[in-house]
Design an enzyme around this catalytic site. Sequence first.
Site, PDB file in Angstrom:
ATOM      1  CG  ASP A 170      -4.398   7.111 -17.657  1.00 44.29           C
ATOM      2  OD1 ASP A 170      -4.924   7.482 -18.698  1.00 44.29           O
ATOM      3  OD2 ASP A 170      -3.638   6.334 -17.717  1.00 44.29           O
TER       4      ASP A 170
ATOM      5  CB  CYS B 191       0.463  11.929 -20.044  1.00 48.42           C
ATOM      6  SG  CYS B 191       0.182  11.582 -21.629  1.00 48.42           S
TER       7      CYS B 191
ATOM      8  NE  ARG C 283      -2.901  11.128 -18.039  1.00 49.71           N
ATOM      9  CZ  ARG C 283      -2.105  10.358 -17.137  1.00 49.71           C
ATOM     10  NH1 ARG C 283      -2.216  10.833 -15.932  1.00 49.71           N
ATOM     11  NH2 ARG C 283      -1.322   9.606 -17.391  1.00 49.71           N
TER      12      ARG C 283
HETATM   13  P1  4NP Z   1      -2.276   8.867 -21.356  1.00 53.00           P
HETATM   14  O1  4NP Z   1      -3.212   7.617 -21.001  1.00 53.00           O
HETATM   15  O2  4NP Z   1      -0.752   8.723 -20.413  1.00 53.00           O
HETATM   16  O3  4NP Z   1      -3.038  10.033 -20.491  1.00 53.00           O
HETATM   17  O4  4NP Z   1      -1.960   9.038 -22.851  1.00 53.00           O
HETATM   18  C1  4NP Z   1      -2.646   6.230 -21.331  1.00 53.00           C
HETATM   19  C2  4NP Z   1      -2.865   5.706 -22.402  1.00 53.00           C
HETATM   20  C3  4NP Z   1      -2.196   4.557 -22.555  1.00 53.00           C
HETATM   21  C4  4NP Z   1      -1.814   3.776 -21.721  1.00 53.00           C
HETATM   22  C5  4NP Z   1      -1.629   4.441 -20.377  1.00 53.00           C
HETATM   23  C6  4NP Z   1      -2.153   5.670 -20.272  1.00 53.00           C
HETATM   24  N1  4NP Z   1      -1.342   2.355 -21.868  1.00 53.00           N
HETATM   25  O5  4NP Z   1      -0.870   1.770 -20.835  1.00 53.00           O
HETATM   26  O6  4NP Z   1      -1.362   2.029 -22.835  1.00 53.00           O
END
Ligand code: 4NP
Length: 163
Positions: free
Chosen positions: A130, A11, A17
């Site tokens: 997300d 992800c 995720r």
């Molecule tokens: P993930 O969610 O891709 O599901 O881990 C996110 C966590 C952090 C960030 C973006 C998506 N971020 O920009 O910090």
Amino acid sequence: MEEKFKILFVCLGNICRSPAAETIMRKVVEDNGYSDKISVSSCGLIDYHEGYPADSRMISAAEKRGYIITHSARKIAVEDFSRYDLIVGMDSKNITRLQGMCPREGMMITKIISVAQFFEKYSDKTYVPDPYYGTEGDFNYALDLLEDACNGILKYVREKRNF
Ligand code: 4NP
């Protein structure tokens, strides 16, 4: 003995995720007796959270369903495209970035598959949104989708490896 089939969930941040997907998939693999045949990991497309545990909201949402997320975030490396047999992205942006990074040698690009390809109950959905800026409900919805996909992934691997 044949090498384990290696699955990598990807992800953006590797704190919501994909570490949840990794933990759910590992339980599906264990519960079905395939731990000696399948291994599972996860990583992110950015290094922003490198070395950090998963988001506490995802840890607690998952824990309520009996999943203990212990993963520390790491960014994807180019070697991962040869190291893993299946690379599962969570949304179309993940898939585009993975395809862009993937070395063009051999058929490595065919390993990159969207998580939505494995949805069964949620076959009308096209990605795992997300939940990072979302509510508790968004974290739970991501888990619903991932539980569905992980069952589909086990079927895919069993068919591919004939076990
Ligand atoms: P993930 O969610 O891709 O599901 O881990 C996110 C966590 C952090 C960030 C973006 C998506 N971020 O920009 O910090």
